[in-house]
Design a protein around this motif. Sequence first.
Motif, PDB file in Angstrom:
ATOM      1  N   ALA A  46       0.947  -1.082  -0.050  1.00 48.15           N
ATOM      2  CA  ALA A  46      -0.058   0.074   0.192  1.00 48.15           C
ATOM      3  C   ALA A  46       0.879   1.324  -0.089  1.00 48.15           C
ATOM      4  O   ALA A  46       0.658   2.281  -0.776  1.00 48.15           O
ATOM      5  CB  ALA A  46      -0.885  -0.052   1.178  1.00 48.15           C
ATOM      6  N   SER A  88      -9.207   5.686  -0.215  1.00 51.53           N
ATOM      7  CA  SER A  88      -7.757   5.768   0.582  1.00 51.53           C
ATOM      8  C   SER A  88      -7.864   6.389   1.980  1.00 51.53           C
ATOM      9  O   SER A  88      -7.349   5.835   2.992  1.00 51.53           O
ATOM     10  CB  SER A  88      -6.677   6.521  -0.210  1.00 51.53           C
ATOM     11  OG  SER A  88      -7.066   8.092  -0.127  1.00 51.53           O
ATOM     12  N   ARG A  92      -6.445   4.294   4.931  1.00 51.61           N
ATOM     13  CA  ARG A  92      -5.487   4.893   5.827  1.00 51.61           C
ATOM     14  C   ARG A  92      -5.667   4.374   7.485  1.00 51.61           C
ATOM     15  O   ARG A  92      -4.945   4.018   8.370  1.00 51.61           O
ATOM     16  CB  ARG A  92      -5.190   6.262   5.749  1.00 51.61           C
ATOM     17  CG  ARG A  92      -4.331   6.766   4.389  1.00 51.61           C
ATOM     18  CD  ARG A  92      -3.883   8.238   4.616  1.00 51.61           C
ATOM     19  NE  ARG A  92      -5.143   8.848   4.511  1.00 51.61           N
ATOM     20  CZ  ARG A  92      -5.643   9.554   3.427  1.00 51.61           C
ATOM     21  NH1 ARG A  92      -5.485   9.108   2.209  1.00 51.61           N
ATOM     22  NH2 ARG A  92      -6.785  10.373   3.488  1.00 51.61           N
TER      23      ARG A  92
END
Length: 108
Positions: A46, A88, A92
């Motif tokens: 990632a 995203s 996160r």
Amino acid sequence: MSGANPWRGEASLIIAARPRVLRPSFAALVAAEEELGPLFALVERAGAGQLKLGELAALFWHCLSPRDDLTRDAVGEAVVAVGLVAASAPLRVVLGQILQGDAGPPAA
């Protein structure tokens, strides 16, 4: 309100027109690791921009709580619908939980 508790490492994602909770519990992360391989490698992929769409959807699927009547395809479609930039943000949060654990609320 999504019901996601950021102090527990939870995030939310709109799936089937509703905010859903992504809860990276121990059981969810073990299941994700069984399917996707070591979590550290997943985090590294990632970070390097090498996480595949299917891996992202699988991680979210395993962390989805409760799943209710949702299918895994619905999770993948939700990621596509919001786009990778919007996806995203919950990613996160989940990856942060994997790396840092439960930080708890800030001290008063």
